[in-house]
Design a protein around this motif. Structure first.
Motif, short mmCIF file in Angstrom:
data_model
loop_
_atom_site.label_atom_id
_atom_site.label_comp_id
_atom_site.label_asym_id
_atom_site.label_seq_id
_atom_site.Cartn_x
_atom_site.Cartn_y
_atom_site.Cartn_z
N VAL A 1 0.86 -1.20 0.00
CA VAL A 1 0.00 0.00 0.00
C VAL A 1 0.89 1.24 0.00
N ALA A 2 1.89 1.25 0.87
CA ALA A 2 2.82 2.38 0.92
C ALA A 2 3.64 2.47 -0.37
N ALA A 3 3.97 1.34 -0.97
CA ALA A 3 4.72 1.33 -2.22
C ALA A 3 3.91 2.01 -3.33
N ARG A 4 2.62 1.69 -3.42
CA ARG A 4 1.77 2.34 -4.43
C ARG A 4 1.71 3.84 -4.21
N LYS A 5 1.59 4.24 -2.96
CA LYS A 5 1.54 5.67 -2.64
C LYS A 5 2.87 6.35 -2.99
N ALA A 6 3.97 5.68 -2.67
CA ALA A 6 5.30 6.23 -2.97
C ALA A 6 5.50 6.39 -4.48
N ILE A 7 5.14 5.38 -5.23
CA ILE A 7 5.32 5.43 -6.68
C ILE A 7 4.43 6.49 -7.30
N SER A 8 3.23 6.65 -6.78
CA SER A 8 2.32 7.69 -7.29
C SER A 8 2.90 9.09 -7.07
N THR A 9 3.43 9.34 -5.87
CA THR A 9 3.98 10.67 -5.59
C THR A 9 5.23 10.94 -6.42
N VAL A 10 6.07 9.92 -6.59
CA VAL A 10 7.28 10.09 -7.40
C VAL A 10 6.90 10.35 -8.87
N THR A 11 5.92 9.63 -9.37
CA THR A 11 5.48 9.83 -10.76
C THR A 11 4.95 11.25 -10.95
N PHE A 12 4.14 11.72 -10.02
CA PHE A 12 3.63 13.09 -10.10
C PHE A 12 4.78 14.10 -10.07
N SER A 13 5.75 13.88 -9.19
CA SER A 13 6.91 14.77 -9.11
C SER A 13 7.68 14.81 -10.43
N ARG A 14 7.86 13.64 -11.03
CA ARG A 14 8.60 13.58 -12.30
C ARG A 14 7.84 14.30 -13.42
N ILE A 15 6.54 14.20 -13.41
CA ILE A 15 5.74 14.93 -14.41
C ILE A 15 5.93 16.43 -14.21
N CYS A 16 5.91 16.87 -12.96
CA CYS A 16 6.11 18.30 -12.67
C CYS A 16 7.51 18.77 -13.07
N ILE A 17 8.48 17.88 -12.99
CA ILE A 17 9.84 18.24 -13.41
C ILE A 17 9.92 18.39 -14.93
N ALA A 18 9.29 17.49 -15.65
CA ALA A 18 9.39 17.49 -17.12
C ALA A 18 8.47 18.51 -17.79
N ALA A 19 7.35 18.83 -17.17
CA ALA A 19 6.32 19.65 -17.82
C ALA A 19 6.80 21.03 -18.28
N PRO A 20 7.52 21.80 -17.47
CA PRO A 20 7.91 23.14 -17.95
C PRO A 20 8.73 23.10 -19.24
N GLY A 21 9.70 22.22 -19.30
CA GLY A 21 10.51 22.12 -20.51
C GLY A 21 9.73 21.65 -21.71
N MET A 22 8.80 20.74 -21.49
CA MET A 22 8.03 20.19 -22.60
C MET A 22 6.94 21.16 -23.08
N LEU A 23 6.40 21.94 -22.17
CA LEU A 23 5.30 22.84 -22.53
C LEU A 23 5.77 24.23 -22.93
N LEU A 24 6.77 24.76 -22.24
CA LEU A 24 7.18 26.14 -22.50
C LEU A 24 8.22 26.30 -23.60
N THR A 25 9.06 25.28 -23.80
CA THR A 25 10.10 25.40 -24.84
C THR A 25 9.50 25.63 -26.22
N PRO A 26 8.49 24.88 -26.65
CA PRO A 26 7.93 25.16 -27.98
C PRO A 26 7.31 26.56 -28.09
N VAL A 27 6.68 27.02 -27.02
CA VAL A 27 6.08 28.37 -27.03
C VAL A 27 7.17 29.42 -27.15
N LEU A 28 8.23 29.29 -26.36
CA LEU A 28 9.33 30.25 -26.43
C LEU A 28 10.07 30.19 -27.77
N MET A 29 10.24 29.00 -28.31
CA MET A 29 10.91 28.88 -29.61
C MET A 29 10.08 29.55 -30.71
N GLU A 30 8.78 29.38 -30.65
CA GLU A 30 7.89 30.04 -31.62
C GLU A 30 8.07 31.55 -31.54
#
Length: 134
Positions: free
Chosen positions: A31-60
């Motif tokens: 149960v704790a493992a599922r919770k841990a993996i969920s929080t880590v996955t969310f954190s990783r999405i938050c880490i990747a999102a700015p570069g993936m979303l803002l870079t194309p807008v700034l390049m344009e």
């Protein structure tokens, strides 16, 4: 973000180590493992999102300016790399600090056998802890 659950599949099968407030091992919980993996996955999405979303807008935006007019692919690639790197420099510390490394979970949320084992050992324990990982 399929990579994180795949790489941590052993934790999903066997669980993560559960400890009391003093760091004493009490057992392992999926149960704790599922919770841990969920929080880590969310954190990783938050880490990747700015570069993936803002870079194309700034390049344009930059491609319409004199700075990038007629720029070749090498210059464009270099600017994109610098932008993604800058976003990661900011996003990684923020993403890693979204959740504490040592997470808490209520004993009542755990598996029945682990819950029973903890209550037999010390009935006063209401909250236990685990390392969420990175």
């Amino acid at each position: 973000m399929v990579n994180i659950p795949c790489m941590r599949s052993q934790e999903l099968r066997e669980g993560v180590i559960i400890q009391d407030e003093h760091g004493n091992k009490l057992g392992q919980s999926t149960v704790a493992a599922r919770k841990a993996i969920s929080t880590v996955t969310f954190s990783r999405i938050c880490i990747a999102a700015p570069g993936m979303l803002l870079t194309p807008v700034l390049m344009e935006y930059l491609e319409k300016k004199n700075f990038m007019k007629g720029a070749g692919k090498v210059k464009s690639c270099g600017v994109q790399t610098l932008l993604v790197g800058a976003f990661l420099i900011v996003a990684v510390p923020i993403g890693c600090s979204l959740f504490p490394q040592r997470q808490s979970i209520s004993v009542s949320s755990l598996e029945d056998d682990l819950k029973r084992s903890i209550r037999e050992r010390d009935p006063s324990i209401r909250t236990v802890y685990y390392n969420k990982g990175l």
